[in-house]
Design a protein around this motif. Sequence first.
Motif, mmCIF file in Angstrom:
data_model
loop_
_atom_site.group_PDB
_atom_site.id
_atom_site.type_symbol
_atom_site.label_atom_id
_atom_site.label_comp_id
_atom_site.label_asym_id
_atom_site.label_seq_id
_atom_site.Cartn_x
_atom_site.Cartn_y
_atom_site.Cartn_z
ATOM 1 N N ARG A 451 12.967 2.582 6.634
ATOM 2 C CA ARG A 451 12.317 2.056 5.439
ATOM 3 C C ARG A 451 11.067 1.241 5.785
ATOM 4 N NH1 ARG A 451 13.964 1.483 0.191
ATOM 5 N NH2 ARG A 451 12.903 -0.115 -1.033
ATOM 6 N N GLU A 452 11.170 0.386 6.781
ATOM 7 C CA GLU A 452 10.027 -0.456 7.133
ATOM 8 C C GLU A 452 8.842 0.387 7.582
ATOM 9 O OE1 GLU A 452 8.895 -4.205 10.107
ATOM 10 O OE2 GLU A 452 10.983 -3.574 9.864
ATOM 11 N N ALA A 453 9.130 1.413 8.383
ATOM 12 C CA ALA A 453 8.051 2.274 8.857
ATOM 13 C C ALA A 453 7.404 3.034 7.698
ATOM 14 C CB ALA A 453 8.590 3.252 9.897
ATOM 15 N N VAL A 454 8.224 3.460 6.744
ATOM 16 C CA VAL A 454 7.693 4.172 5.578
ATOM 17 C C VAL A 454 6.808 3.259 4.755
ATOM 18 C CG1 VAL A 454 8.323 5.244 3.377
ATOM 19 C CG2 VAL A 454 9.547 5.877 5.469
ATOM 20 N N VAL A 455 7.265 2.036 4.504
ATOM 21 C CA VAL A 455 6.473 1.086 3.714
ATOM 22 C C VAL A 455 5.149 0.788 4.399
ATOM 23 C CG1 VAL A 455 6.378 -1.292 2.857
ATOM 24 C CG2 VAL A 455 8.461 0.065 2.564
ATOM 25 N N ASP A 456 5.186 0.565 5.711
ATOM 26 C CA ASP A 456 3.945 0.281 6.435
ATOM 27 C C ASP A 456 2.972 1.459 6.336
ATOM 28 O OD1 ASP A 456 4.909 -2.174 7.149
ATOM 29 O OD2 ASP A 456 5.534 -1.572 9.180
ATOM 30 N N ALA A 457 3.495 2.666 6.487
ATOM 31 C CA ALA A 457 2.633 3.853 6.420
ATOM 32 C C ALA A 457 2.029 4.020 5.034
ATOM 33 C CB ALA A 457 3.426 5.099 6.813
ATOM 34 N N LEU A 458 2.833 3.763 4.021
ATOM 35 C CA LEU A 458 2.332 3.915 2.650
ATOM 36 C C LEU A 458 1.301 2.833 2.316
ATOM 37 C CD1 LEU A 458 5.627 4.843 0.746
ATOM 38 C CD2 LEU A 458 3.693 6.346 1.247
ATOM 39 N N ARG A 459 1.500 1.619 2.831
ATOM 40 C CA ARG A 459 0.510 0.554 2.593
ATOM 41 C C ARG A 459 -0.827 0.921 3.219
ATOM 42 N NH1 ARG A 459 4.513 -4.590 3.800
ATOM 43 N NH2 ARG A 459 5.266 -4.840 1.638
ATOM 44 N N ALA A 460 -0.751 1.452 4.413
ATOM 45 C CA ALA A 460 -1.996 1.869 5.070
ATOM 46 C C ALA A 460 -2.652 3.014 4.299
ATOM 47 C CB ALA A 460 -1.712 2.285 6.508
ATOM 48 N N ALA A 461 -1.847 3.953 3.814
ATOM 49 C CA ALA A 461 -2.401 5.096 3.075
ATOM 50 C C ALA A 461 -2.961 4.687 1.732
ATOM 51 C CB ALA A 461 -1.314 6.153 2.881
ATOM 52 N N ALA A 462 -2.411 3.621 1.136
ATOM 53 C CA ALA A 462 -2.871 3.190 -0.190
ATOM 54 C C ALA A 462 -4.313 2.713 -0.167
ATOM 55 C CB ALA A 462 -1.952 2.092 -0.715
ATOM 56 N N ASP A 463 -4.815 2.327 1.002
ATOM 57 C CA ASP A 463 -6.192 1.832 1.108
ATOM 58 C C ASP A 463 -7.190 2.952 1.371
ATOM 59 O OD1 ASP A 463 -5.373 -0.795 0.728
ATOM 60 O OD2 ASP A 463 -4.979 -1.112 2.875
ATOM 61 N N ARG A 464 -6.709 4.175 1.510
ATOM 62 C CA ARG A 464 -7.608 5.284 1.810
ATOM 63 C C ARG A 464 -8.088 5.945 0.521
ATOM 64 N NH1 ARG A 464 -3.240 6.952 5.792
ATOM 65 N NH2 ARG A 464 -3.707 5.722 7.665
ATOM 66 N N PRO A 465 -9.292 6.493 0.522
ATOM 67 C CA PRO A 465 -9.814 7.139 -0.700
ATOM 68 C C PRO A 465 -8.977 8.336 -1.143
ATOM 69 C CG PRO A 465 -11.572 6.738 0.892
ATOM 70 C CD PRO A 465 -10.285 6.460 1.613
ATOM 71 N N GLU A 466 -8.576 9.174 -0.188
ATOM 72 C CA GLU A 466 -7.804 10.364 -0.541
ATOM 73 C C GLU A 466 -6.316 10.056 -0.467
ATOM 74 O OE1 GLU A 466 -7.290 15.103 0.568
ATOM 75 O OE2 GLU A 466 -8.508 13.817 1.862
ATOM 76 N N GLY A 467 -5.648 10.204 -1.580
ATOM 77 C CA GLY A 467 -4.211 9.987 -1.620
ATOM 78 C C GLY A 467 -3.804 8.550 -1.818
ATOM 79 N N GLY A 468 -4.763 7.662 -1.965
ATOM 80 C CA GLY A 468 -4.434 6.252 -2.129
ATOM 81 C C GLY A 468 -3.586 5.975 -3.354
ATOM 82 N N GLU A 469 -3.908 6.610 -4.459
ATOM 83 C CA GLU A 469 -3.144 6.402 -5.691
ATOM 84 C C GLU A 469 -1.702 6.884 -5.528
ATOM 85 O OE1 GLU A 469 -5.004 8.061 -9.077
ATOM 86 O OE2 GLU A 469 -6.855 6.880 -8.871
ATOM 87 N N ALA A 470 -1.511 8.017 -4.852
ATOM 88 C CA ALA A 470 -0.160 8.549 -4.647
ATOM 89 C C ALA A 470 0.648 7.611 -3.775
ATOM 90 C CB ALA A 470 -0.240 9.936 -3.991
ATOM 91 N N ALA A 471 0.020 7.049 -2.736
ATOM 92 C CA ALA A 471 0.718 6.102 -1.871
ATOM 93 C C ALA A 471 1.087 4.841 -2.614
ATOM 94 C CB ALA A 471 -0.137 5.776 -0.663
ATOM 95 N N ALA A 472 0.177 4.339 -3.461
ATOM 96 C CA ALA A 472 0.453 3.128 -4.234
ATOM 97 C C ALA A 472 1.603 3.375 -5.209
ATOM 98 C CB ALA A 472 -0.786 2.700 -4.993
ATOM 99 N N ALA A 473 1.624 4.550 -5.833
ATOM 100 C CA ALA A 473 2.715 4.872 -6.760
ATOM 101 C C ALA A 473 4.037 4.932 -6.024
ATOM 102 C CB ALA A 473 2.423 6.207 -7.453
ATOM 103 N N ALA A 474 4.039 5.473 -4.812
ATOM 104 C CA ALA A 474 5.270 5.556 -4.017
ATOM 105 C C ALA A 474 5.759 4.156 -3.635
ATOM 106 C CB ALA A 474 5.043 6.389 -2.767
ATOM 107 N N LEU A 475 4.826 3.264 -3.320
ATOM 108 C CA LEU A 475 5.202 1.875 -2.991
ATOM 109 C C LEU A 475 5.832 1.189 -4.207
ATOM 110 C CD1 LEU A 475 2.155 0.732 -0.860
ATOM 111 C CD2 LEU A 475 4.530 0.823 -0.092
ATOM 112 N N ARG A 476 5.282 1.405 -5.372
ATOM 113 C CA ARG A 476 5.858 0.797 -6.580
ATOM 114 C C ARG A 476 7.260 1.327 -6.804
ATOM 115 N NH1 ARG A 476 0.517 1.526 -8.420
ATOM 116 N NH2 ARG A 476 1.078 3.460 -9.525
ATOM 117 N N ARG A 477 7.458 2.614 -6.544
ATOM 118 C CA ARG A 477 8.793 3.186 -6.712
ATOM 119 C C ARG A 477 9.789 2.558 -5.732
ATOM 120 N NH1 ARG A 477 10.206 9.649 -5.888
ATOM 121 N NH2 ARG A 477 12.487 9.449 -5.985
ATOM 122 N N LEU A 478 9.372 2.321 -4.500
ATOM 123 C CA LEU A 478 10.258 1.701 -3.515
ATOM 124 C C LEU A 478 10.542 0.232 -3.853
ATOM 125 C CD1 LEU A 478 8.908 3.191 -0.157
ATOM 126 C CD2 LEU A 478 11.062 3.701 -1.305
ATOM 127 N N ALA A 479 9.539 -0.425 -4.423
ATOM 128 C CA ALA A 479 9.719 -1.840 -4.747
ATOM 129 C C ALA A 479 10.757 -2.010 -5.863
ATOM 130 C CB ALA A 479 8.390 -2.455 -5.177
#
Length: 479
Positions: A451-479
């Motif tokens: 879980r920790e590794a997934v959250v870290d990867a998604l946080r990093a991806a959320a700051d990228r232009p491509e796929g950032g919105e999808a990563a942020a949505a996934a983080l909200r779902r995990l939260a």
Amino acid sequence: MNFGREWEGLDRVPWERYGVGELPGVLRALASSDVDTSQEALEELYGLLLDLGSTVTPATVQAVPWIARLCAAGLRTSALLFFLGSVAASEEEEDIPPGTARASVSAHLPLLLPLLGHHEAEVRQLAVWAVAQCRSPENSWEALAARWEVEEEPSVRRDLLFGCALLDAVSARSLVSTALYVGQPDEVRLAALVVVPDTGLPWTAELTVATVSLLPASDRVGQTPWITDPFPDLVERLVERGRPGEAMEVVTAALRAEGEDRADVRKEAVWGARTLGEHRPEVRLRLLPLLLALVDDPGTAAERLANAWRKDDNVIERELVHLASGDGDVLADRALSVLIAADVPEATSLLARHLSDRPRALAATAVSEARGRIRCVRPLACDPALLEAVRARLVADGVGEEEAGYLLGLLAHWGPQAGTAIPELLAVLPRFPRRVPEVLAGVVARADGHREAVVDALRAAADRPEGGEAAAAALRRLA
């Protein structure tokens, strides 16, 4: 029309006893000059006298004389000729001796035969239908044959072939042979091909070539009461006349028609294969590879027919499993796709074993609904072998966006059961940043160690232009 002396007997028939007391009014309404009134009466006539379009009763027989007189008087002639022909053609008789309905129409041939020379082609066409269905060659063959010699309208010539073959198949051979010549209108040649089996003329390779050249036939034959789908009708007649080999040849030739512009030919070929398979189930195994070759052909419904045969005959299912077990073969891929679409249990292990060389079968795991706007995954079980195969394939070189979409669809469908695939999902997150985040959020639920590794990867991806919105949505779902 003036209902004079010849109609006096209409009201003396005990229509009430036959359950059609309203019939005299219906017959009079047929003669109305008001089009709507006449059309409504015509529809009611069918409801009263030709139940379900084919069953004749005592009331039908009693009404035939009046209907024949309306025809002869030029009132709703085409429609009533079709009615009379349908009565004569009916094999479903209720409460009357066999053949009574046909005899009632035949008795009025003197009123119907003159209509073969009517000035309107539609009337002539339907007069052929009504006259021929009386099956009285001694009274009508010469009239139909004479009409063939002078008739110029293709639709009438086409129906004359059907009518003459029905009355006297042997005598019709010369007409059919003439109609087969190149240069004759397509609908006339098609009619000749369809009735060849009835006449006993030999079916040759040239006739097979001619048939395929005239497909799709449904668009060419035109509107006629004699047939609906010419090609399946031809196949059925060949089988019924003891020529299954010739039926197989013409179906095979049609299924093998090549070219993008011949897709409609192959569509009708599948109709013919269905007809042949219904009458001769033993040929299905021979036709199956040809059907599988068409499963990607738009509109042929080849996959649907193969699956119908599979459900009807376990021999077909075993053959599909056998074909799907082959190595790296297009036919094997298509066979497996049929098994997956049909939710056959063996499909899961076969897909696991051959995942890398079964692209169509993998694509069959996804189902598009609502015109492609919603895509779901077929209920494939999360089999350990298939899960391992998906994990390995997901990180393989050369996997593109489309293939990855199917692989990720399976993992998303399995959810937490696919938790062991988290390392592979993290590995491909940079390659497929729009789709992987959602899948990660779905499979990580029970994988606390990741879980920790997934959250870290998604946080990093959320700051990228491509796929950032999808990563942020996934983080909200995990939260």
